[in-house]
Design an enzyme around this catalytic site. Structure first.
Site, PDB file in Angstrom:
ATOM      1  N   TYR A   1       1.024  -1.197   0.081  1.00 30.42           N
ATOM      2  CA  TYR A   1      -0.045   0.082   0.128  1.00 30.42           C
ATOM      3  C   TYR A   1       0.978   1.171  -0.084  1.00 30.42           C
ATOM      4  O   TYR A   1       1.531   1.518   1.033  1.00 30.42           O
ATOM      5  CB  TYR A   1      -0.917  -0.084   1.096  1.00 30.42           C
ATOM      6  CG  TYR A   1      -1.893   1.187   1.401  1.00 30.42           C
ATOM      7  CD1 TYR A   1      -2.537   1.926   0.292  1.00 30.42           C
ATOM      8  CD2 TYR A   1      -2.332   1.529   2.533  1.00 30.42           C
ATOM      9  CE1 TYR A   1      -3.255   2.712   0.494  1.00 30.42           C
ATOM     10  CE2 TYR A   1      -3.320   2.541   2.588  1.00 30.42           C
ATOM     11  CZ  TYR A   1      -3.760   3.162   1.661  1.00 30.42           C
ATOM     12  OH  TYR A   1      -4.656   4.213   1.689  1.00 30.42           O
TER      13      TYR A   1
ATOM     14  N   ASP B   1      -1.962   5.134  -4.261  1.00 35.07           N
ATOM     15  CA  ASP B   1      -2.715   6.543  -4.316  1.00 35.07           C
ATOM     16  C   ASP B   1      -1.972   7.841  -4.231  1.00 35.07           C
ATOM     17  O   ASP B   1      -0.746   7.773  -3.629  1.00 35.07           O
ATOM     18  CB  ASP B   1      -3.827   6.496  -3.157  1.00 35.07           C
ATOM     19  CG  ASP B   1      -5.025   5.746  -3.400  1.00 35.07           C
ATOM     20  OD1 ASP B   1      -5.224   5.059  -4.573  1.00 35.07           O
ATOM     21  OD2 ASP B   1      -5.713   5.452  -2.458  1.00 35.07           O
TER      22      ASP B   1
ATOM     23  N   ASP C   1     -12.319  11.434  -3.112  1.00 32.31           N
ATOM     24  CA  ASP C   1     -12.407  10.391  -1.792  1.00 32.31           C
ATOM     25  C   ASP C   1     -13.079  11.603  -0.651  1.00 32.31           C
ATOM     26  O   ASP C   1     -12.508  12.627  -0.344  1.00 32.31           O
ATOM     27  CB  ASP C   1     -11.050   9.804  -1.291  1.00 32.31           C
ATOM     28  CG  ASP C   1     -10.566   8.604  -2.124  1.00 32.31           C
ATOM     29  OD1 ASP C   1     -11.250   8.463  -3.185  1.00 32.31           O
ATOM     30  OD2 ASP C   1      -9.572   8.081  -1.756  1.00 32.31           O
TER      31      ASP C   1
ATOM     32  N   ASN D   1       0.782   4.864  -0.347  1.00 33.74           N
ATOM     33  CA  ASN D   1      -0.127   6.095  -0.222  1.00 33.74           C
ATOM     34  C   ASN D   1       0.605   7.279  -0.354  1.00 33.74           C
ATOM     35  O   ASN D   1       0.866   7.873   0.642  1.00 33.74           O
ATOM     36  CB  ASN D   1      -0.939   5.721   1.226  1.00 33.74           C
ATOM     37  CG  ASN D   1      -2.402   6.485   1.407  1.00 33.74           C
ATOM     38  OD1 ASN D   1      -2.881   7.013   0.090  1.00 33.74           O
ATOM     39  ND2 ASN D   1      -2.588   6.865   2.509  1.00 33.74           N
TER      40      ASN D   1
END
Length: 127
Positions: free
Chosen positions: A32, A111, A81, A34
């Site tokens: 992940y 992201d 988001d 981010n």
């Protein structure tokens, strides 16, 4: 499921507060990324990161996919988001991301977002 269907389902789970179903779509050793925060490796660490922030408790999310495309097993997604705090205050954040899907599991979740905008909006909620 195709990679695009996997991505749409993944974001739909988060937005419906089906966190366990979303997490189950991640590989055990998922990356992940981010951006611009430090990398998180592993499904359980992703769970902890989101729980520590309050996703599903203090915050409900509505991750609206506005554009989506795939090249092979990599899905590009543009989103808005929205994080709704239990107080009713909201953080709205444009996001661009990718998901890499291998054997039906998300192996990379990346992201990109404006951290300064996020922190500014979060500070307003914490007042």
């Amino acid at each position: 499921m195709s990679p695009i269907e996997t991505a749409k389902t993944f974001f739909a789970h988060w937005s419906a507060t089906r966190i366990e179903e979303a997490l189950a779509m991640l590989a055990d050793d998922v990356l992940y990324d981010n951006v611009p925060l430090p990398d998180i490796v592993g499904r359980e660490n992703v769970r902890k990161f989101n729980a520590d922030f309050g996703i599903g408790t203090a915050f409900k999310v509505d991750w609206q996919v506005t554009q989506i495309a795939a090249s092979g097993n990599v899905v590009l997604n543009e989103r808005i988001d929205i994080f709704t705090h239990e107080s009713g205050s909201k953080i709205t954040l444009p996001v661009m991301g990718t998901l890499t899907v291998e054997n039906g599991r998300i192996t990379v979740w990346r992201d990109y977002f404006d951290l300064a905008s996020f922190e500014r909006q979060l500070a307003e909620i914490k007042r």
